[in-house]
Design a protein around this motif. Structure first.
Motif, PDB file in Angstrom:
ATOM      1  N   PRO A  67     -24.531  13.875 -30.204  1.00 16.43           N
ATOM      2  CA  PRO A  67     -25.310  14.953 -29.568  1.00 16.43           C
ATOM      3  C   PRO A  67     -24.570  16.291 -29.599  1.00 16.43           C
ATOM      4  CG  PRO A  67     -24.298  13.585 -27.887  1.00 16.43           C
ATOM      5  CD  PRO A  67     -23.987  12.927 -29.207  1.00 16.43           C
ATOM      6  N   PHE A  68     -25.372  17.346 -29.646  1.00 17.97           N
ATOM      7  CA  PHE A  68     -24.822  18.689 -29.733  1.00 17.97           C
ATOM      8  C   PHE A  68     -24.977  19.478 -28.438  1.00 17.97           C
ATOM      9  CE2 PHE A  68     -26.495  17.489 -33.932  1.00 17.97           C
ATOM     10  CZ  PHE A  68     -25.333  17.550 -34.683  1.00 17.97           C
ATOM     11  N   TYR A  69     -25.914  19.038 -27.580  1.00 21.56           N
ATOM     12  CA  TYR A  69     -26.257  19.820 -26.393  1.00 21.56           C
ATOM     13  C   TYR A  69     -26.263  18.960 -25.137  1.00 21.56           C
ATOM     14  CZ  TYR A  69     -28.044  23.145 -29.886  1.00 21.56           C
ATOM     15  OH  TYR A  69     -28.167  24.003 -30.939  1.00 21.56           O
ATOM     16  N   SER A  70     -25.916  19.600 -24.032  1.00 17.04           N
ATOM     17  CA  SER A  70     -26.189  19.041 -22.699  1.00 17.04           C
ATOM     18  C   SER A  70     -27.154  19.999 -22.018  1.00 17.04           C
ATOM     19  CB  SER A  70     -24.904  18.898 -21.882  1.00 17.04           C
ATOM     20  OG  SER A  70     -24.303  20.169 -21.669  1.00 17.04           O
ATOM     21  N   MET A  71     -28.082  19.465 -21.252  1.00 20.94           N
ATOM     22  CA  MET A  71     -29.139  20.292 -20.675  1.00 20.94           C
ATOM     23  C   MET A  71     -29.200  20.104 -19.161  1.00 20.94           C
ATOM     24  SD  MET A  71     -31.788  19.304 -23.684  1.00 20.94           S
ATOM     25  CE  MET A  71     -30.983  17.704 -23.737  1.00 20.94           C
ATOM     26  N   THR A  72     -29.291  21.222 -18.450  1.00 19.65           N
ATOM     27  CA  THR A  72     -29.344  21.188 -16.987  1.00 19.65           C
ATOM     28  C   THR A  72     -30.461  22.094 -16.512  1.00 19.65           C
ATOM     29  OG1 THR A  72     -26.929  20.949 -16.949  1.00 19.65           O
ATOM     30  CG2 THR A  72     -28.023  21.465 -14.873  1.00 19.65           C
ATOM     31  N   MET A  73     -31.301  21.574 -15.630  1.00 19.17           N
ATOM     32  CA  MET A  73     -32.333  22.387 -15.001  1.00 19.17           C
ATOM     33  C   MET A  73     -31.717  22.995 -13.737  1.00 19.17           C
ATOM     34  SD  MET A  73     -34.575  21.649 -17.211  1.00 19.17           S
ATOM     35  CE  MET A  73     -33.365  21.018 -18.381  1.00 19.17           C
ATOM     36  N   LEU A  74     -31.797  24.296 -13.604  1.00 12.18           N
ATOM     37  CA  LEU A  74     -31.139  25.012 -12.519  1.00 12.18           C
ATOM     38  C   LEU A  74     -32.158  25.698 -11.620  1.00 12.18           C
ATOM     39  CD1 LEU A  74     -28.411  26.801 -14.677  1.00 12.18           C
ATOM     40  CD2 LEU A  74     -28.084  24.738 -13.288  1.00 12.18           C
ATOM     41  N   SER A  75     -31.839  25.795 -10.346  1.00 13.99           N
ATOM     42  CA  SER A  75     -32.663  26.573  -9.417  1.00 13.99           C
ATOM     43  C   SER A  75     -31.788  27.064  -8.269  1.00 13.99           C
ATOM     44  CB  SER A  75     -33.820  25.731  -8.862  1.00 13.99           C
ATOM     45  OG  SER A  75     -33.336  24.720  -7.999  1.00 13.99           O
ATOM     46  N   GLU A  76     -32.341  27.926  -7.452  1.00 11.86           N
ATOM     47  CA  GLU A  76     -31.554  28.527  -6.370  1.00 11.86           C
ATOM     48  C   GLU A  76     -31.095  27.499  -5.345  1.00 11.86           C
ATOM     49  OE1 GLU A  76     -31.968  32.033  -2.942  1.00 11.86           O
ATOM     50  OE2 GLU A  76     -33.457  31.860  -4.544  1.00 11.86           O
ATOM     51  N   HIS A  77     -31.976  26.577  -4.976  1.00  9.30           N
ATOM     52  CA  HIS A  77     -31.651  25.638  -3.914  1.00  9.30           C
ATOM     53  C   HIS A  77     -31.423  24.216  -4.408  1.00  9.30           C
ATOM     54  CE1 HIS A  77     -32.620  28.824  -1.117  1.00  9.30           C
ATOM     55  NE2 HIS A  77     -33.819  28.955  -1.662  1.00  9.30           N
ATOM     56  N   GLY A  78     -31.715  23.946  -5.686  1.00  7.51           N
ATOM     57  CA  GLY A  78     -31.601  22.595  -6.194  1.00  7.51           C
ATOM     58  C   GLY A  78     -32.768  21.735  -5.734  1.00  7.51           C
ATOM     59  N   GLY A  79     -32.796  20.482  -6.154  1.00  8.91           N
ATOM     60  CA  GLY A  79     -33.872  19.574  -5.775  1.00  8.91           C
ATOM     61  C   GLY A  79     -35.136  19.840  -6.573  1.00  8.91           C
ATOM     62  N   PRO A  80     -36.260  19.257  -6.151  1.00 10.70           N
ATOM     63  CA  PRO A  80     -37.517  19.436  -6.899  1.00 10.70           C
ATOM     64  C   PRO A  80     -38.019  20.879  -6.829  1.00 10.70           C
ATOM     65  CG  PRO A  80     -37.614  17.540  -5.407  1.00 10.70           C
ATOM     66  CD  PRO A  80     -36.402  18.314  -5.030  1.00 10.70           C
ATOM     67  N   VAL A  81     -38.426  21.397  -7.968  1.00  8.28           N
ATOM     68  CA  VAL A  81     -39.063  22.718  -8.049  1.00  8.28           C
ATOM     69  C   VAL A  81     -40.437  22.509  -8.665  1.00  8.28           C
ATOM     70  CG1 VAL A  81     -38.965  25.015  -9.072  1.00  8.28           C
ATOM     71  CG2 VAL A  81     -36.863  23.934  -8.264  1.00  8.28           C
ATOM     72  N   THR A  82     -41.469  22.990  -7.995  1.00  5.94           N
ATOM     73  CA  THR A  82     -42.839  22.724  -8.412  1.00  5.94           C
ATOM     74  C   THR A  82     -43.346  23.792  -9.376  1.00  5.94           C
ATOM     75  OG1 THR A  82     -43.278  21.660  -6.297  1.00  5.94           O
ATOM     76  CG2 THR A  82     -45.187  22.264  -7.619  1.00  5.94           C
ATOM     77  N   SER A  83     -43.900  23.334 -10.483  1.00  6.98           N
ATOM     78  CA  SER A  83     -44.445  24.244 -11.489  1.00  6.98           C
ATOM     79  C   SER A  83     -45.802  24.760 -11.050  1.00  6.98           C
ATOM     80  CB  SER A  83     -44.584  23.512 -12.828  1.00  6.98           C
ATOM     81  OG  SER A  83     -45.639  22.578 -12.763  1.00  6.98           O
ATOM     82  N   SER A 105     -35.807  36.357  -6.218  1.00  2.74           N
ATOM     83  CA  SER A 105     -34.893  36.399  -5.081  1.00  2.74           C
ATOM     84  C   SER A 105     -33.597  37.089  -5.490  1.00  2.74           C
ATOM     85  CB  SER A 105     -34.601  34.992  -4.586  1.00  2.74           C
ATOM     86  OG  SER A 105     -33.776  34.309  -5.519  1.00  2.74           O
ATOM     87  N   PRO A 106     -32.936  37.768  -4.556  1.00  2.00           N
ATOM     88  CA  PRO A 106     -31.663  38.424  -4.874  1.00  2.00           C
ATOM     89  C   PRO A 106     -30.615  37.455  -5.410  1.00  2.00           C
ATOM     90  CG  PRO A 106     -32.521  39.222  -2.775  1.00  2.00           C
ATOM     91  CD  PRO A 106     -33.393  38.064  -3.185  1.00  2.00           C
ATOM     92  N   ALA A 107     -30.605  36.218  -4.879  1.00  3.82           N
ATOM     93  CA  ALA A 107     -29.613  35.245  -5.326  1.00  3.82           C
ATOM     94  C   ALA A 107     -29.847  34.862  -6.782  1.00  3.82           C
ATOM     95  CB  ALA A 107     -29.659  34.006  -4.442  1.00  3.82           C
ATOM     96  N   LEU A 108     -31.114  34.682  -7.178  1.00  4.16           N
ATOM     97  CA  LEU A 108     -31.415  34.322  -8.560  1.00  4.16           C
ATOM     98  C   LEU A 108     -31.021  35.455  -9.504  1.00  4.16           C
ATOM     99  CD1 LEU A 108     -34.547  32.498  -9.859  1.00  4.16           C
ATOM    100  CD2 LEU A 108     -33.774  34.568 -11.010  1.00  4.16           C
ATOM    101  N   ILE A 109     -31.322  36.697  -9.123  1.00  7.10           N
ATOM    102  CA  ILE A 109     -30.986  37.833  -9.970  1.00  7.10           C
ATOM    103  C   ILE A 109     -29.476  37.987 -10.095  1.00  7.10           C
ATOM    104  CG2 ILE A 109     -31.106  40.334 -10.183  1.00  7.10           C
ATOM    105  CD1 ILE A 109     -33.678  38.816 -10.902  1.00  7.10           C
ATOM    106  N   ALA A 110     -28.763  37.811  -8.983  1.00  9.13           N
ATOM    107  CA  ALA A 110     -27.298  37.917  -9.020  1.00  9.13           C
ATOM    108  C   ALA A 110     -26.705  36.842  -9.917  1.00  9.13           C
ATOM    109  CB  ALA A 110     -26.731  37.809  -7.610  1.00  9.13           C
ATOM    110  N   PHE A 111     -27.228  35.622  -9.824  1.00  9.34           N
ATOM    111  CA  PHE A 111     -26.719  34.549 -10.679  1.00  9.34           C
ATOM    112  C   PHE A 111     -26.994  34.856 -12.147  1.00  9.34           C
ATOM    113  CE2 PHE A 111     -27.680  30.771 -13.179  1.00  9.34           C
ATOM    114  CZ  PHE A 111     -26.445  30.132 -13.149  1.00  9.34           C
TER     115      PHE A 111
END
Length: 314
Positions: A34-50, A82-88
């Motif tokens: 494998p060439f890649y590792s993949m991570t889904m990221l969000s501000e608070h973690g856990g389930p994020v609803t589309s 959110s300010p936290a998402l933009i800062a990250f």
């Protein structure tokens, strides 16, 4: 060493953007992976609803450190994040080799100040709003994807596949990207300069018979494609076909065929190093001068100008 891909999600993101992850997943199956590792990221973690109501499990973003950071989009131009998402995102972009947005994720790049002085694209429906909000960027609304100073952006919906394939091609080469596309049963990625619009969609035929005739024409552009031939494909008389065609598309059959030919010719020019006379022959114009006049009618510029622009973008 595997390259880490971080996909930044937030409530209401568009679920189709997850298809980009599949491109990297399939790339991992290629020889040497494998060439890649993949991570889904969000501000608070856990389930994020589309936006479709489907939740996706994420990890809380922390210290930047991904090779590539990607931002998902929404069905509408994104509201203030959110300010936290933009800062990250600002910090992650500095720490990452590449930053990319999918669809209206470009609005979030804009909030983070990542579009200033850069060429960018987004879903065609939000392009003018993006330019209005971020006037120091150069929004090119009729592009599949764009890369400028290691910041990538793509059009909407399935253009995320083209974007991800281009990233794989940059990392692993054109043959691997082509093998991934084949495995996913998609056309090898559209060039970044290719139009977001499809002539068949623009014509919007309302009946199966006229759609059948247009599909036949698109598959046989090198043939003369007379009205009689198209009428036979639609299983209609010449008179019935001509009347129905104009009613449904607002164009004559000859004009519609020219539109299809111009679209095919432009894709050939932008996606390869074909000579102009070869493009004219393969797209059914035969005569380069005839193709030049059709390009000027459609785009206001000759094929040579399109070719120069494609080379400059490359």
């Amino acid at each position: 060493m595997k390259k880490s891909i971080g996909l930044l999600l937030f409530p209401g993101f568009q679920i189709v953007d997850m298809v980009a992850v599949t491109v990297f997943e399939v790339a991992n199956l290629m020889p040497g992976g494998p060439f890649y590792s993949m991570t889904m990221l969000s501000e608070h973690g856990g389930p994020v609803t589309s936006s479709a109501g489907v939740p996706v499990v994420t990890e809380r973003f922390d210290a930047p450190g991904h090779d590539t950071i990607m931002v998902a989009g929404t069905l509408e131009p994104a509201a203030a994040s959110s300010p936290a998402l933009i800062a990250f995102l600002r910090a992650a972009s500095k720490a990452s080799r590449r930053t990319a947005s999918i669809c209206t994720g470009a609005f979030i790049l804009g909030e983070a100040g990542l579009l200033e002085g850069r060429r960018v694209t987004t879903h065609w429906a939000g392009a003018r709003e993006l330019q209005r909000r971020y006037p120091r960027s150069k929004v090119e609304e009729d592009r599949i994807f764009i890369e400028h100073d290691n910041v990538w952006s793509s059009a909407g919906m399935t253009a995320c596949i083209d974007l991800a394939l281009a990233l794989v091609e940059q990392d692993l080469g054109v043959e691997v990207a082509r093998a991934v596309a084949k495995k996913m049963v998609v056309y090898h990625r559209r060039s970044g300069g290719q139009s977001q619009f499809s002539a068949l969609l623009e014509l919007e035929p309302k009946s199966d018979r006229i759609q059948t005739a247009l599909t036949y024409a698109k598959r046989n552009l090198r043939k003369p494609l007379s009205v009689d031939e198209l009428a036979d494909a639609a299983n209609l008389s010449r008179r019935q076909f001509s009347r129905a065609f104009r009613l449904e598309t607002g164009q004559s059959p000859a004009k519609a065929v020219e539109t299809l030919r111009v679209e095919a010719a432009r894709a050939m020019i932008e996606d390869g190093n074909h000579a102009i006379d070869v493009v004219a022959r393969e797209s059914g114009f035969d005569d380069p001068e005839r193709m030049r006049r059709a390009f000027i009618r459609a785009y206001g510029i000759p094929p040579q100008a399109v070719k120069r622009a494609a080379r400059a973008a490359a």
